[in-house]
Scaffold this motif. Structure first.
Motif, PDB file in Angstrom:
ATOM      1  N   HIS A   1      -7.159  12.420 -14.597  1.00  0.00           N
ATOM      2  CA  HIS A   1      -7.346  13.287 -13.432  1.00  0.00           C
ATOM      3  C   HIS A   1      -7.860  14.668 -13.851  1.00  0.00           C
ATOM      4  N   SER A   2      -8.705  14.672 -14.871  1.00  0.00           N
ATOM      5  CA  SER A   2      -9.179  15.943 -15.433  1.00  0.00           C
ATOM      6  C   SER A   2      -9.993  16.768 -14.438  1.00  0.00           C
ATOM      7  N   ASN A   3     -10.568  16.117 -13.431  1.00  0.00           N
ATOM      8  CA  ASN A   3     -11.386  16.839 -12.447  1.00  0.00           C
ATOM      9  C   ASN A   3     -10.614  17.192 -11.174  1.00  0.00           C
ATOM     10  N   SER A   4      -9.316  16.990 -11.207  1.00  0.00           N
ATOM     11  CA  SER A   4      -8.490  17.240 -10.025  1.00  0.00           C
ATOM     12  C   SER A   4      -7.492  18.365 -10.275  1.00  0.00           C
ATOM     13  N   LEU A   5      -6.950  18.896  -9.190  1.00  0.00           N
ATOM     14  CA  LEU A   5      -5.822  19.808  -9.290  1.00  0.00           C
ATOM     15  C   LEU A   5      -4.582  18.999  -9.661  1.00  0.00           C
ATOM     16  N   ILE A   6      -3.853  19.475 -10.648  1.00  0.00           N
ATOM     17  CA  ILE A   6      -2.605  18.821 -11.061  1.00  0.00           C
ATOM     18  C   ILE A   6      -1.448  19.760 -10.738  1.00  0.00           C
ATOM     19  N   THR A   7      -0.430  19.218 -10.080  1.00  0.00           N
ATOM     20  CA  THR A   7       0.755  19.994  -9.730  1.00  0.00           C
ATOM     21  C   THR A   7       1.976  19.359 -10.388  1.00  0.00           C
ATOM     22  N   VAL A   8       2.830  20.184 -10.964  1.00  0.00           N
ATOM     23  CA  VAL A   8       4.033  19.707 -11.645  1.00  0.00           C
ATOM     24  C   VAL A   8       5.261  20.270 -10.952  1.00  0.00           C
ATOM     25  N   SER A   9       6.168  19.385 -10.564  1.00  0.00           N
ATOM     26  CA  SER A   9       7.454  19.793  -9.998  1.00  0.00           C
ATOM     27  C   SER A   9       8.500  19.717 -11.099  1.00  0.00           C
ATOM     28  N   ILE A  10       9.142  20.846 -11.407  1.00  0.00           N
ATOM     29  CA  ILE A  10      10.019  20.913 -12.578  1.00  0.00           C
ATOM     30  C   ILE A  10      11.241  21.775 -12.308  1.00  0.00           C
ATOM     31  N   ASP A  11      12.328  21.502 -13.018  1.00  0.00           N
ATOM     32  CA  ASP A  11      13.550  22.297 -12.896  1.00  0.00           C
ATOM     33  C   ASP A  11      13.398  23.589 -13.706  1.00  0.00           C
ATOM     34  N   PRO A  12      13.714  24.748 -13.130  1.00  0.00           N
ATOM     35  CA  PRO A  12      13.519  26.026 -13.841  1.00  0.00           C
ATOM     36  C   PRO A  12      14.317  26.178 -15.129  1.00  0.00           C
ATOM     37  N   ILE A  13      15.415  25.430 -15.303  1.00  0.00           N
ATOM     38  CA  ILE A  13      16.199  25.576 -16.531  1.00  0.00           C
ATOM     39  C   ILE A  13      15.935  24.457 -17.539  1.00  0.00           C
ATOM     40  N   ASP A  14      14.950  23.599 -17.241  1.00  0.00           N
ATOM     41  CA  ASP A  14      14.583  22.549 -18.184  1.00  0.00           C
ATOM     42  C   ASP A  14      13.512  23.099 -19.118  1.00  0.00           C
ATOM     43  N   LEU A  15      13.938  23.880 -20.084  1.00  0.00           N
ATOM     44  CA  LEU A  15      13.021  24.592 -20.968  1.00  0.00           C
ATOM     45  C   LEU A  15      12.128  23.642 -21.756  1.00  0.00           C
ATOM     46  N   GLU A  16      12.689  22.585 -22.317  1.00  0.00           N
ATOM     47  CA  GLU A  16      11.916  21.730 -23.210  1.00  0.00           C
ATOM     48  C   GLU A  16      10.790  21.002 -22.492  1.00  0.00           C
ATOM     49  N   GLU A  17      11.050  20.518 -21.279  1.00  0.00           N
ATOM     50  CA  GLU A  17       9.980  19.861 -20.538  1.00  0.00           C
ATOM     51  C   GLU A  17       8.911  20.868 -20.124  1.00  0.00           C
ATOM     52  N   LEU A  18       9.347  22.054 -19.715  1.00  0.00           N
ATOM     53  CA  LEU A  18       8.385  23.095 -19.352  1.00  0.00           C
ATOM     54  C   LEU A  18       7.520  23.448 -20.552  1.00  0.00           C
ATOM     55  N   ALA A  19       8.145  23.643 -21.712  1.00  0.00           N
ATOM     56  CA  ALA A  19       7.392  24.000 -22.918  1.00  0.00           C
ATOM     57  C   ALA A  19       6.397  22.898 -23.276  1.00  0.00           C
ATOM     58  N   TYR A  20       6.823  21.639 -23.149  1.00  0.00           N
ATOM     59  CA  TYR A  20       5.908  20.538 -23.469  1.00  0.00           C
ATOM     60  C   TYR A  20       4.736  20.492 -22.487  1.00  0.00           C
ATOM     61  N   LEU A  21       5.016  20.620 -21.189  1.00  0.00           N
ATOM     62  CA  LEU A  21       3.935  20.575 -20.197  1.00  0.00           C
ATOM     63  C   LEU A  21       2.969  21.749 -20.374  1.00  0.00           C
ATOM     64  N   LEU A  22       3.475  22.908 -20.772  1.00  0.00           N
ATOM     65  CA  LEU A  22       2.600  24.049 -21.035  1.00  0.00           C
ATOM     66  C   LEU A  22       1.717  23.792 -22.259  1.00  0.00           C
ATOM     67  N   LEU A  23       2.255  23.102 -23.267  1.00  0.00           N
ATOM     68  CA  LEU A  23       1.446  22.718 -24.422  1.00  0.00           C
ATOM     69  C   LEU A  23       0.286  21.827 -23.999  1.00  0.00           C
ATOM     70  N   VAL A  24       0.581  20.816 -23.180  1.00  0.00           N
ATOM     71  CA  VAL A  24      -0.456  19.894 -22.716  1.00  0.00           C
ATOM     72  C   VAL A  24      -1.481  20.635 -21.867  1.00  0.00           C
ATOM     73  N   THR A  25      -1.006  21.508 -20.982  1.00  0.00           N
ATOM     74  CA  THR A  25      -1.900  22.296 -20.136  1.00  0.00           C
ATOM     75  C   THR A  25      -2.894  23.093 -20.984  1.00  0.00           C
ATOM     76  N   LYS A  26      -2.398  23.714 -22.031  1.00  0.00           N
ATOM     77  CA  LYS A  26      -3.254  24.500 -22.926  1.00  0.00           C
ATOM     78  C   LYS A  26      -4.230  23.609 -23.672  1.00  0.00           C
ATOM     79  N   GLU A  27      -3.746  22.478 -24.183  1.00  0.00           N
ATOM     80  CA  GLU A  27      -4.600  21.552 -24.940  1.00  0.00           C
ATOM     81  C   GLU A  27      -5.749  21.017 -24.088  1.00  0.00           C
ATOM     82  N   LYS A  28      -5.497  20.839 -22.799  1.00  0.00           N
ATOM     83  CA  LYS A  28      -6.525  20.294 -21.904  1.00  0.00           C
ATOM     84  C   LYS A  28      -7.433  21.378 -21.328  1.00  0.00           C
ATOM     85  N   GLY A  29      -7.242  22.622 -21.764  1.00  0.00           N
ATOM     86  CA  GLY A  29      -8.110  23.707 -21.330  1.00  0.00           C
ATOM     87  C   GLY A  29      -7.863  24.165 -19.903  1.00  0.00           C
ATOM     88  N   LYS A  30      -6.657  23.938 -19.391  1.00  0.00           N
ATOM     89  CA  LYS A  30      -6.314  24.352 -18.037  1.00  0.00           C
ATOM     90  C   LYS A  30      -5.408  25.587 -18.063  1.00  0.00           C
TER      91      LYS A  30
END
Length: 325
Positions: A138-167
């Motif tokens: 879905h590289s050409n689409s808007l991606i939305t992530v629903s996440i718990d604010p205190i789930d640091l590790e999942e947030l950190a991982y998703l931010l890594l992927v976001t950066k790697e994909k140039g978003k």
């Protein structure tokens, strides 16, 4: 509290609420302090969990040595994806510190949330593979992530992927904006992020019109409950776009009813991916825990099937207390 600074950051948006029942101050004379500063002879041992930080507790009164596991997991998406960042967040995990300190345990009080669960959560490497497939497909689409604010590790991982994909990450919702800013500053997670306009300003503001102009450039991070209004406002671009809805607990554990939410997502035209990565260890990992701890007695808690756990524990060669008064 596991960490006073994190607690104060987490409760700040509740204090700002217009509804007085959202936050009720502690009674006079009640102090909030770090569990690490306790004077009760309790040794906190940090564990991985879907909430950060979290601890197990070790107590030795001279007659009996007790380890209470609390909720914990042995692996996470972040540990698989970026060991260096994982080590920055967790200097030591429970089993590592337990072994280094040379601790001994008479009684292990251990949770068993995932024993005989109706739906098994994804293992971290499968979770990572799924997330990467979603971003690629879905590289050409808007991606939305629903996440718990205190789930640091999942947030950190998703931010890594976001950066790697140039978003570029965009945060929405006061609680998530506050916590994301706190985590990003504390652990230097990313260089650039935006937020939608809000009473709490932690990042640069991005206008929704900019998202509409180039939705493929952004990943929206928000919390459950915010997505429906967001979908209505951006209805011209969200049809065929993606929601990654993250959950750390089964429906039986969390009590969440997602059916109404799912109907709205369908009506708005979202493609929904519900991914569950548990904050609790997998049943087969109990063997690893027991091999490190080597307790004389085991008491299972936080499980629907304590007798089943005891049967398994007994087969592994440990003594399990099945029926407590």
């Amino acid at each position: 509290m596991p960490d006073k600074d994190t607690f104060n950051q987490f409760i700040e948006p509740y204090k700002e609420s217009d509804n007085w029942t959202t936050y009720i101050s502690p009674p006079l004379g009640v102090n909030v302090s770090d569990i690490r500063d306790n004077q009760d002879g309790v040794l906190p041992l940090q564990v991985e969990h879907s909430a950060y930080p979290a601890y197990s507790f070790y107590y030795n009164n001279g007659d009996v040595r007790i380890l209470y596991s609390g909720d914990l997991r042995l692996s996470s998406p972040l540990k698989v994806a970026d060991q260096e960042l994982h080590n920055k967040i967790h200097e030591k995990t429970l089993l590592e510190e337990y072994e280094e300190r040379g601790l001994d345990t008479d009684v292990l009080i251990v949770e068993g949330t995932n024993f005989s669960s109706a739906i098994s959560p994804l293992q971290p490497h499968y979770f990572n593979e799924q997330v990467n497939n979603i971003f690629e497909s879905h590289s050409n689409s808007l991606i939305t992530v629903s996440i718990d604010p205190i789930d640091l590790e999942e947030l950190a991982y998703l931010l890594l992927v976001t950066k790697e994909k140039g978003k570029i990450p965009v945060f929405s919702g006061r609680r998530l904006i506050k916590m994301a800013s706190f985590w990003i500053s504390k652990f230097n997670l990313i260089d650039k992020a935006y937020q939608f306009d809000d009473k709490s300003i932690e990042f640069e503001i991005v206008d929704e019109e900019e998202i509409i102009r180039s939705p493929q450039d952004y990943v929206i991070f928000t919390v459950k409950g915010n997505l429906i209004d967001f979908g209505r406002r951006l209805s011209e671009i969200i049809k065929g776009s993606v929601i990654i809805s993250l959950s750390t607990e089964s429906k039986a554990e969390s009590g969440e009813d997602e059916s109404v939410e799912d109907n709205w997502y369908k009506a708005l035209g979202f493609i929904t991916y519900r991914l569950r990565i548990s904050g609790h260890y997998y049943p087969y990992e109990l063997r690893t825990i027991l091999e490190y701890i080597k307790p004389k007695k085991v008491i299972p808690i936080h499980t629907d099937v304590p007798l089943t756990m005891c049967e398994y524990i007994n087969k592994l060669g440990y003594s399990c207390i099945e029926n407590l008064p």
